[in-house]
Design an enzyme around this catalytic site. Structure first.
Site, PDB file in Angstrom:
ATOM      1  N   CYS A  46      11.450  20.898  -1.381  1.00 26.69           N
ATOM      2  CA  CYS A  46      12.387  19.964  -0.765  1.00 26.69           C
ATOM      3  C   CYS A  46      13.602  20.711  -0.235  1.00 26.69           C
ATOM      4  CB  CYS A  46      12.816  18.919  -1.799  1.00 26.69           C
ATOM      5  SG  CYS A  46      11.430  18.135  -2.670  1.00 26.69           S
ATOM      6  N   ARG A  91      13.432  14.919   0.342  1.00 26.39           N
ATOM      7  CA  ARG A  91      12.257  15.035  -0.513  1.00 26.39           C
ATOM      8  C   ARG A  91      10.955  15.236   0.250  1.00 26.39           C
ATOM      9  NH1 ARG A  91       8.884  11.045  -4.431  1.00 26.39           N
ATOM     10  NH2 ARG A  91       8.109  12.685  -5.791  1.00 26.39           N
ATOM     11  N   LEU A  92      10.181  16.215  -0.214  1.00 27.44           N
ATOM     12  CA  LEU A  92       8.779  16.365   0.145  1.00 27.44           C
ATOM     13  C   LEU A  92       7.993  15.966  -1.095  1.00 27.44           C
ATOM     14  CD1 LEU A  92       6.585  17.307   2.143  1.00 27.44           C
ATOM     15  CD2 LEU A  92       6.802  19.594   1.157  1.00 27.44           C
ATOM     16  N   ILE A  99       5.233  15.621  -3.603  1.00 29.12           N
ATOM     17  CA  ILE A  99       3.966  16.224  -3.995  1.00 29.12           C
ATOM     18  C   ILE A  99       3.509  15.665  -5.346  1.00 29.12           C
ATOM     19  CG2 ILE A  99       2.731  18.381  -4.461  1.00 29.12           C
ATOM     20  CD1 ILE A  99       3.667  18.263  -1.614  1.00 29.12           C
ATOM     21  N   GLY A 125      11.520  22.520  -5.369  1.00 32.40           N
ATOM     22  CA  GLY A 125      10.464  23.346  -5.944  1.00 32.40           C
ATOM     23  C   GLY A 125       9.562  22.596  -6.891  1.00 32.40           C
ATOM     24  N   GLU A 126       8.839  23.370  -7.697  1.00 31.76           N
ATOM     25  CA  GLU A 126       7.862  22.835  -8.637  1.00 31.76           C
ATOM     26  C   GLU A 126       8.006  23.530  -9.982  1.00 31.76           C
ATOM     27  OE1 GLU A 126       6.122  20.391  -7.573  1.00 31.76           O
ATOM     28  OE2 GLU A 126       6.273  20.613  -5.392  1.00 31.76           O
ATOM     29  N   ASP A 159       7.821  16.426 -12.091  1.00 32.12           N
ATOM     30  CA  ASP A 159       7.854  17.686 -12.833  1.00 32.12           C
ATOM     31  C   ASP A 159       9.279  18.189 -13.014  1.00 32.12           C
ATOM     32  OD1 ASP A 159       7.411  17.938  -9.913  1.00 32.12           O
ATOM     33  OD2 ASP A 159       7.844  20.045 -10.271  1.00 32.12           O
ATOM     34  N   LEU A 210      -4.565  28.585   2.652  1.00 36.33           N
ATOM     35  CA  LEU A 210      -4.482  29.446   3.830  1.00 36.33           C
ATOM     36  C   LEU A 210      -5.480  30.580   3.645  1.00 36.33           C
ATOM     37  CD1 LEU A 210      -0.627  29.722   4.445  1.00 36.33           C
ATOM     38  CD2 LEU A 210      -2.246  28.025   5.308  1.00 36.33           C
ATOM     39  N   SER A 235      -1.324  30.209  -0.906  1.00 35.97           N
ATOM     40  CA  SER A 235      -1.324  31.385  -0.046  1.00 35.97           C
ATOM     41  C   SER A 235      -1.251  32.649  -0.895  1.00 35.97           C
ATOM     42  CB  SER A 235      -0.142  31.306   0.930  1.00 35.97           C
ATOM     43  OG  SER A 235      -0.194  32.347   1.878  1.00 35.97           O
TER      44      SER A 235
END
Length: 528
Positions: free
Chosen positions: A2, A66-67, A69, A94-95, A116, A301, A413
């Site tokens: 994010c 916010r993204l 996930i 982040g995560e 999370d 990827l 990736s």
């Protein structure tokens, strides 16, 4: 991932070019932080949130793009813990991969989301809040404990208005970007990208593997910086929590300090090597698995090189073994990109790998003119003029747009393998193992300024999150414990990684990758 933004505004500060009424007006800074946050909305296009906390001395503004996930329905930020006497506000980019274990450790905390990130508040209350409650004192050990417990890629800002404590931290490698600066009145401003610091006269990179803690005068501390000191000096101090930890030992120790796994415990050289190969398979597989946590569609990827192919192979293997619930079908999507006029080795090898792994593969192409046309946008997102970084970012930036258009929100990736394991071809010319080791340390410390910056901002330019198993905390620690002689064996770059996954089944068929991919010589992404 994010985008996060924080403004710390001192109400008692003097004048600047504006009138005092504007300088101390909360609506002025509220408008400005919304402008800052909007400038990084590409990082988090799914939702926006902000909150303001004020007292007689200061105003703290926090904003989040916010993204989504994890927990896309309820995990919006800022995350707020509140009761009658206090508010704790948290913004995270982040995560946190070990959040389920941390939730169990902090089971007495009442969680409001399945996010999370909320465990950071739970850890703060368990290790910091209780200590302040009992002796009105802040302890560096408590903060180090919190940060070292987090396994992930993250940067965050947390403000507790009860104790008047502001905590800002960044992950050990610097996978997530974070910057800070000061305006004309020494007001602190923090943002995931430099473009959000438009009010600042100076801008600096927030050190990776570090945190800063700012406190009010009512707490006993001779370690952390006070808000008053920050207001007077305009200088931010850092604590290197990662360098002080066991996992961070590679930052400060050399191979001469027994950081290498001791060979004396093994009867033969081959016994030692087999242990290393077995540990590589176990730890790296675990690193890939933990990064597959998602409540949205994801992919990989796939350049056809060793690193991305191994990540893809392990992902497919975990799915086939029922270790991962895709939720969106029974096959993984893989993506590659190359120039449409001429020989692009990566496209050919990526297709070969995808066919072997049986992924749903997508080969995209772009023209030289399309790459040139994208340069202005690439530089705007990267916030660097470094030539090599821009060159490698251009195809990644274009590929990310294609991937996002297909509804995928997260990709795995292979960044970090070459720095950790000495995979660049020039490593093979190292005069001795000590210099080889020191060069891997140097390259790992600089990742935040180059490869991590490229991977983070190229993908998030289109609201796509990248995750990087080679930069897993446990795998990095293992990587620095492997004797450099083994990494340099047979003058083959990343020999240990290739050998570890050179596994055949009972019929002699490759379990992970065919030899044509597994033993393929290193190809620079921007060349391939």
């Amino acid at each position: 991932m994010c985008g996060i933004t924080l403004y710390l505004i001192h109400k008692s500060q003097g004048y600047n070019n504006h009138s005092e009424a504007i300088v101390n007006n909360s609506s002025y800074y509220k408008d400005e932080i919304l402008k800052s946050s909007k400038s990084i909305r590409h990082r988090g296009p799914d939702w926006s949130g902000n909150v303001t906390l004020e007292n007689d001395e200061k105003s703290v503004y926090l904003a989040h793009e916010r993204l989504s996930i994890i927990d896309p329905l309820k995990g919006s930020q800022p995350i707020i813990y509140e009761n009658d006497e206090r508010r704790i506000v948290l913004c995270v980019n982040g995560e946190i991969y070990n959040y389920k274990e941390l939730r169990e450790e902090c089971s007495d905390y009442s969680y409001k989301t399945e996010s999370d990130c909320e465990v950071i508040i739970a850890l703060y209350m368990k290790y910091v809040d209780n200590n302040i409650e009992s002796n009105n004192h802040l302890n560096m050990v408590d903060f180090n404990t919190i940060l070292n417990k987090l396994d992930g890629q993250f940067s965050f800002c947390l403000y507790d208005n009860k104790w008047d404590v502001l905590l800002i931290g960044r992950d050990p490698i610097g996978i997530t970007s974070l910057y800070y600066g000061f305006d004309e009145n020494n007001n602190l401003m923090v943002c995931s990208e430099m473009k959000g610091l438009h009010l600042c006269k100076t801008v600096n990179t927030f050190d990776n593997g570090c945190y800063t803690c700012l406190t009010g005068s009512n707490l006993n501390t001779n370690i952390f910086q006070s808000f008053g000191s920050l207001q007077a000096t305009g200088m931010l101090s850092f604590v290197n929590y990662y360098g002080l930890s066991r996992e961070g030992s590679w930052q400060n120790k050399s191979m001469l300090n027994n950081n290498i796994i001791n060979k004396l415990n093994f009867k033969t050289e081959s016994e030692y090597e087999e242990l290393i190969y077995r540990q590589i398979r176990q730890v790296f597989t675990k690193a890939v698995k933990k990064r597959l946590m998602a409540d949205v569609p994801f992919g990989v990827l796939l350049s056809g090189g060793l690193d991305s192919s191994l990540v893809s192979s392990i992902t497919v293997k975990l799915i086939k073994e029922g270790e991962v619930d895709l939720k969106w079908g029974n096959k993984i999507h893989s993506f590659s990109i190359g120039l449409d006029n001429g020989h692009a080795p990566d496209l050919e090898k990526a297709s070969e790998t995808a066919q072997f792994l049986d992924t749903i593969h997508h080969n995209f192409t772009f023209t030289i003119q399309e790459g040139i046309d994208a340069l202005r946008d690439v530089i705007w997102h990267l916030e660097t003029y470094d030539i090599t970084t821009i060159r490698a970012s251009t195809p990644m930036f274009l590929l990310s747009r294609k991937i996002k258009a297909m509804g995928v929100k997260m990709v795995l990736s292979g960044e970090g393998a070459d720095e950790l394991l000495g995979g660049y071809l020039y490593f093979l010319s190292s005069p001795d193992t000590e210099q080889f080791y020191e060069e891997t340390k140097r390259r790992m410390k600089e990742l935040a300024y180059f490869d991590c910056l490229r991977a983070n901002k190229s993908t998030l330019g289109w609201g796509l999150e990248g995750r990087f198993p080679f930069l897993d905390k446990e795998f990095v620690e293992l990587g620095f414990q492997i004797d450099p002689k083994l990494k340099m064996k047979n003058k083959i770059e990343k020999y240990v990684m290739r050998k570890a996954f050179d596994v055949k089944d009972q019929y002699g068929r490759p379990v992970y990758l065919p030899d044509s991919i597994l033993w393929r010589q290193k190809e620079q992404f921007s060349d391939g």
